[in-house]
Write a protein that holds these residues in place. Structure first.
Motif, PDB file in Angstrom:
ATOM      1  N   ILE A 242      -7.112 -50.611 -40.676  1.00 60.75           N
ATOM      2  CA  ILE A 242      -6.712 -49.816 -41.840  1.00 60.75           C
ATOM      3  C   ILE A 242      -7.740 -49.941 -42.950  1.00 60.75           C
ATOM      4  CG2 ILE A 242      -4.988 -49.617 -43.688  1.00 60.75           C
ATOM      5  CD1 ILE A 242      -2.856 -50.418 -41.616  1.00 60.75           C
ATOM      6  N   ASN A 243      -8.223 -51.155 -43.181  1.00 52.28           N
ATOM      7  CA  ASN A 243      -9.203 -51.377 -44.244  1.00 52.28           C
ATOM      8  C   ASN A 243     -10.582 -50.803 -43.902  1.00 52.28           C
ATOM      9  OD1 ASN A 243      -7.489 -52.756 -46.062  1.00 52.28           O
ATOM     10  ND2 ASN A 243      -7.676 -54.628 -44.866  1.00 52.28           N
ATOM     11  N   SER A 244     -10.832 -50.561 -42.615  1.00 52.03           N
ATOM     12  CA  SER A 244     -12.146 -50.054 -42.204  1.00 52.03           C
ATOM     13  C   SER A 244     -12.298 -48.564 -42.466  1.00 52.03           C
ATOM     14  CB  SER A 244     -12.377 -50.329 -40.713  1.00 52.03           C
ATOM     15  OG  SER A 244     -11.553 -49.475 -39.922  1.00 52.03           O
ATOM     16  N   ASN A 245     -11.179 -47.846 -42.619  1.00 48.06           N
ATOM     17  CA  ASN A 245     -11.200 -46.413 -42.955  1.00 48.06           C
ATOM     18  C   ASN A 245     -12.040 -45.598 -41.959  1.00 48.06           C
ATOM     19  OD1 ASN A 245     -10.959 -43.935 -44.162  1.00 48.06           O
ATOM     20  ND2 ASN A 245     -11.994 -44.497 -46.057  1.00 48.06           N
ATOM     21  N   ASP A 246     -11.603 -45.603 -40.696  1.00 45.72           N
ATOM     22  CA  ASP A 246     -12.303 -44.799 -39.689  1.00 45.72           C
ATOM     23  C   ASP A 246     -11.343 -43.800 -39.057  1.00 45.72           C
ATOM     24  OD1 ASP A 246     -10.724 -46.186 -37.889  1.00 45.72           O
ATOM     25  OD2 ASP A 246     -12.337 -47.485 -37.160  1.00 45.72           O
ATOM     26  N   GLU A 247     -11.746 -43.188 -37.957  1.00 42.58           N
ATOM     27  CA  GLU A 247     -10.932 -42.142 -37.337  1.00 42.58           C
ATOM     28  C   GLU A 247      -9.604 -42.663 -36.793  1.00 42.58           C
ATOM     29  OE1 GLU A 247     -13.393 -38.823 -35.226  1.00 42.58           O
ATOM     30  OE2 GLU A 247     -14.431 -40.718 -34.839  1.00 42.58           O
ATOM     31  N   LEU A 248      -9.535 -43.941 -36.502  1.00 42.26           N
ATOM     32  CA  LEU A 248      -8.293 -44.518 -35.980  1.00 42.26           C
ATOM     33  C   LEU A 248      -7.316 -44.875 -37.092  1.00 42.26           C
ATOM     34  CD1 LEU A 248      -6.978 -45.488 -33.273  1.00 42.26           C
ATOM     35  CD2 LEU A 248      -7.945 -47.751 -33.766  1.00 42.26           C
ATOM     36  N   THR A 249      -7.820 -45.005 -38.303  1.00 42.48           N
ATOM     37  CA  THR A 249      -7.031 -45.527 -39.424  1.00 42.48           C
ATOM     38  C   THR A 249      -5.707 -44.799 -39.677  1.00 42.48           C
ATOM     39  OG1 THR A 249      -9.000 -46.419 -40.498  1.00 42.48           O
ATOM     40  CG2 THR A 249      -7.081 -46.033 -41.898  1.00 42.48           C
ATOM     41  N   PRO A 250      -5.649 -43.465 -39.633  1.00 40.62           N
ATOM     42  CA  PRO A 250      -4.350 -42.810 -39.863  1.00 40.62           C
ATOM     43  C   PRO A 250      -3.269 -43.310 -38.901  1.00 40.62           C
ATOM     44  CG  PRO A 250      -6.110 -41.195 -39.893  1.00 40.62           C
ATOM     45  CD  PRO A 250      -6.718 -42.470 -39.416  1.00 40.62           C
ATOM     46  N   PHE A 251      -3.671 -43.637 -37.688  1.00 40.35           N
ATOM     47  CA  PHE A 251      -2.701 -44.051 -36.673  1.00 40.35           C
ATOM     48  C   PHE A 251      -2.316 -45.529 -36.825  1.00 40.35           C
ATOM     49  CE2 PHE A 251      -5.407 -40.631 -35.149  1.00 40.35           C
ATOM     50  CZ  PHE A 251      -4.444 -39.644 -34.941  1.00 40.35           C
ATOM     51  N   THR A 252      -3.278 -46.352 -37.251  1.00 36.40           N
ATOM     52  CA  THR A 252      -2.922 -47.762 -37.506  1.00 36.40           C
ATOM     53  C   THR A 252      -2.052 -47.861 -38.755  1.00 36.40           C
ATOM     54  OG1 THR A 252      -5.105 -48.021 -38.588  1.00 36.40           O
ATOM     55  CG2 THR A 252      -4.891 -48.813 -36.322  1.00 36.40           C
ATOM     56  N   ILE A 253      -2.262 -46.971 -39.729  1.00 32.77           N
ATOM     57  CA  ILE A 253      -1.379 -46.928 -40.897  1.00 32.77           C
ATOM     58  C   ILE A 253       0.047 -46.591 -40.456  1.00 32.77           C
ATOM     59  CG2 ILE A 253      -0.811 -45.627 -42.991  1.00 32.77           C
ATOM     60  CD1 ILE A 253      -3.830 -45.294 -43.458  1.00 32.77           C
ATOM     61  N   SER A 254       0.162 -45.595 -39.585  1.00 42.94           N
ATOM     62  CA  SER A 254       1.477 -45.202 -39.068  1.00 42.94           C
ATOM     63  C   SER A 254       2.131 -46.357 -38.318  1.00 42.94           C
ATOM     64  CB  SER A 254       1.332 -43.984 -38.152  1.00 42.94           C
ATOM     65  OG  SER A 254       2.581 -43.505 -37.727  1.00 42.94           O
ATOM     66  N   CYS A 255       1.332 -47.066 -37.535  1.00 46.21           N
ATOM     67  CA  CYS A 255       1.845 -48.231 -36.799  1.00 46.21           C
ATOM     68  C   CYS A 255       2.321 -49.314 -37.777  1.00 46.21           C
ATOM     69  CB  CYS A 255       0.748 -48.784 -35.894  1.00 46.21           C
ATOM     70  SG  CYS A 255       1.212 -50.267 -34.983  1.00 46.21           S
ATOM     71  N   ALA A 256       1.550 -49.538 -38.840  1.00 41.09           N
ATOM     72  CA  ALA A 256       1.936 -50.531 -39.843  1.00 41.09           C
ATOM     73  C   ALA A 256       3.262 -50.163 -40.492  1.00 41.09           C
ATOM     74  CB  ALA A 256       0.843 -50.653 -40.902  1.00 41.09           C
ATOM     75  N   GLY A 257       3.451 -48.853 -40.732  1.00 35.99           N
ATOM     76  CA  GLY A 257       4.711 -48.400 -41.301  1.00 35.99           C
ATOM     77  C   GLY A 257       5.882 -48.686 -40.379  1.00 35.99           C
ATOM     78  N   ASP A 258       5.701 -48.451 -39.091  1.00 34.80           N
ATOM     79  CA  ASP A 258       6.771 -48.725 -38.125  1.00 34.80           C
ATOM     80  C   ASP A 258       7.013 -50.218 -37.947  1.00 34.80           C
ATOM     81  OD1 ASP A 258       7.264 -46.075 -37.731  1.00 34.80           O
ATOM     82  OD2 ASP A 258       6.239 -45.918 -35.805  1.00 34.80           O
ATOM     83  N   ARG A 259       5.967 -51.010 -38.083  1.00 34.18           N
ATOM     84  CA  ARG A 259       6.127 -52.466 -37.962  1.00 34.18           C
ATOM     85  C   ARG A 259       6.669 -53.092 -39.250  1.00 34.18           C
ATOM     86  NH1 ARG A 259       1.078 -55.168 -34.567  1.00 34.18           N
ATOM     87  NH2 ARG A 259       1.327 -53.942 -32.628  1.00 34.18           N
ATOM     88  N   GLY A 260       6.678 -52.316 -40.337  1.00 32.29           N
ATOM     89  CA  GLY A 260       7.190 -52.837 -41.598  1.00 32.29           C
ATOM     90  C   GLY A 260       6.248 -53.812 -42.282  1.00 32.29           C
ATOM     91  N   ILE A 261       4.943 -53.662 -42.065  1.00 36.42           N
ATOM     92  CA  ILE A 261       3.972 -54.598 -42.647  1.00 36.42           C
ATOM     93  C   ILE A 261       3.124 -53.924 -43.731  1.00 36.42           C
ATOM     94  CG2 ILE A 261       3.830 -56.023 -40.570  1.00 36.42           C
ATOM     95  CD1 ILE A 261       1.169 -54.583 -39.916  1.00 36.42           C
ATOM     96  N   TYR A 262       3.638 -52.801 -44.260  1.00 36.98           N
ATOM     97  CA  TYR A 262       2.814 -52.053 -45.203  1.00 36.98           C
ATOM     98  C   TYR A 262       2.503 -52.879 -46.460  1.00 36.98           C
ATOM     99  CZ  TYR A 262       6.127 -51.086 -48.959  1.00 36.98           C
ATOM    100  OH  TYR A 262       6.952 -51.212 -50.042  1.00 36.98           O
ATOM    101  N   LYS A 263       3.391 -53.829 -46.832  1.00 39.13           N
ATOM    102  CA  LYS A 263       3.154 -54.635 -48.030  1.00 39.13           C
ATOM    103  C   LYS A 263       1.910 -55.511 -47.889  1.00 39.13           C
ATOM    104  CE  LYS A 263       7.929 -54.831 -49.700  1.00 39.13           C
ATOM    105  NZ  LYS A 263       9.086 -55.716 -50.021  1.00 39.13           N
TER     106      LYS A 263
END
Length: 451
Positions: free
Chosen positions: A75-96
């Motif tokens: 997520i911090n690397s801001n690449d083409e995969l990032t939108p999907f790892t952000i979505s995964c983080a949201g589902d895992r509840g680790i967005y904080k």
């Protein structure tokens, strides 16, 4: 043995060929991932974008296989995969743990903005900045932006008001409509049931609409499907689409509904109805009363075929009747296969599509095979009315007059009948013919308010 299989799987995952890696990942979906977790983590760090996506989807909710810190690093690397790892983080509840997410709400990438907004709203539904960012995309974004954003919601329709979401379910863009139907599939709501059914009308939305429809309680869905099927304002395409999903429902109810509409003038409907009956017959035995009702339908449709032959006979030498003759030929080309399908329902083991191909080939060596099928499977009465329609040595004009003395005998009667038909093309070409012939006597008999 198991050790050899595991070793083969490991080698495929480590292969430098992307296709082999993706194939190996696909095989892991039904297996415990623990034996391959180190390799999976390596692929997530070093693989191609497609491989990384495959790993992420595979271990989406398994932090013991793909640790949270690897998700956050991406997520911090801001690449083409990032939108999907952000979505995964949201589902895992680790967005904080992802401090950069609020900043991403203003990112240049629509995918990053939308996935960040959704991830935040999953944990903080009242977050005003995330809400504003999401609404900006949904209300003002282009087709690709909206489809992408709906994809990140993963069934969470609650992020939108019912009216806002209904706008997407009924959108003119099939891509937006399919993305919306995918959300409904995971979170069915009766408010959208009618819109789901309407989406059965187009081939481009049918598949996803079918999946969404099957997520609703079947009893309630069938009531609505029956209503739309019998609604005179429903298009032929919608009604055909409805018939295509009937095999998913309670066989007796589905069969009774189908039989009730088999007097429909639209052959597209009858063709789809007969296809569904064939499918149902191969999965459950039709009872005697159902077969008797279908025999009556076969007899009625045969009469319809004879009437078309009679009409063709009257106008075959008229150069102004080419459109009419072409449509008659098209109708007969649909009617006869429908008769074959319905007449053979009592024997579900018959490869009816093969016999239809024999019929359509017009091969003189294959037509006797079709005639033998009718002789051995049709009821006595239906054999009598069906064979002259197919046997090249029979005269369908003479047979029709003998079998059905009440057939229309004049061209005028058939023209008026086609004019009163709700099939727009039939009506249109009949008017065209009458105008070319300057047939004012028939034109005066037309109820123009109904045309």
């Amino acid at each position: 043995n198991d050790a050899q299989i595991d070793n083969t799987q490991e080698q495929a995952l480590r292969d430098k060929n992307e296709f082999k890696q993706l194939f190996a990942l696909d095989l892991l979906w039904t297996l415990p991932l623990e034996p391959w977790k180190l390799t999976i983590r390596t692929l997530f760090s070093t693989g191609s974008l497609a491989v990384k996506r495959g790993v992420l989807e595979l271990a989406w909710r398994q932090p013991d296989i793909l640790p949270d810190h690897l998700i956050i690093e991406n997520i911090n690397s801001n690449d083409e995969l990032t939108p999907f790892t952000i979505s995964c983080a949201g589902d895992r509840g680790i967005y904080k743990q992802v401090e950069i997410l609020p900043q991403y709400l203003e990112n240049n990438s629509n995918a990053i903005r939308s996935s960040s907004a959704v991830a935040i709203l999953k944990q903080k539904p009242d977050d005003k900045e995330a809400r504003a960012a999401l609404d900006l995309i949904l209300d003002g974004g282009n087709e690709n932006n909206i489809v992408e954003t709906l994809g990140f919601m993963k069934g969470l329709i609650g992020f939108m008001s019912p009216n806002q979401f209904l706008r997407f379910v009924t959108h003119k863009s099939d891509n937006i409509k399919n993305a919306s139907l995918s959300l409904i599939e995971k979170n069915p709501d009766n408010y959208y049931l009618n819109s789901v059914i309407q989406s059965l009308a187009k081939a481009s939305t049918f598949k996803q609409a079918e999946k969404a429809l099957l997520s609703f309680p079947k009893e309630a869905s069938l009531v609505q499907l029956d209503s739309q099927l019998n609604d005179t304002t429903s298009s032929a395409e919608l009604r055909a689409g409805i018939l295509k999903v009937f095999h998913h429902y309670h066989r007796t109810d589905a069969i009774n509904i189908i039989i009730s509409i088999m007097d429909d003038p639209e052959l597209l409907i009858l063709d789809e109805a007969s296809n569904t009956l064939v499918y149902l017959s191969k999965n459950t035995t039709l009872v005697k009363s159902e077969l008797e009702n279908i025999d009556v339908i076969v007899y009625t449709l045969a009469k319809r075929a004879y009437q078309l032959n009679q009409f063709s006979h009257h106008i075959k030498d008229d150069p102004d009747a080419l459109l009419l003759l072409d449509h008659i030929e098209s109708d007969l080309g649909m009617l006869i296969p429908i008769l074959l399908k319905l007449g053979t329902l009592k024997d579900p083991d018959i490869p009816i599509e093969t016999y239809i191909r024999y019929l359509e080939s017009n091969d003189p060596e294959l037509l006797p095979v079709v005639l033998e099928l009718i002789e051995t499977t049709f009821s006595a009465e239906n054999r009598k009315v069906s064979i002259p329609l197919i046997d090249p040595e029979s005269d369908p004009i003479k047979a029709g007059q003998e079998l059905f003395p009440d057939l229309f005998n004049s061209i005028e009667q058939m023209l008026i009948f086609w004019m009163d038909n709700h099939h727009y093309w039939k009506t249109g070409i009949t008017i065209h013919y009458l105008l070319k012939k300057e047939n004012t006597s028939v034109l005066k008999k037309i109820n123009w308010s109904e045309v």
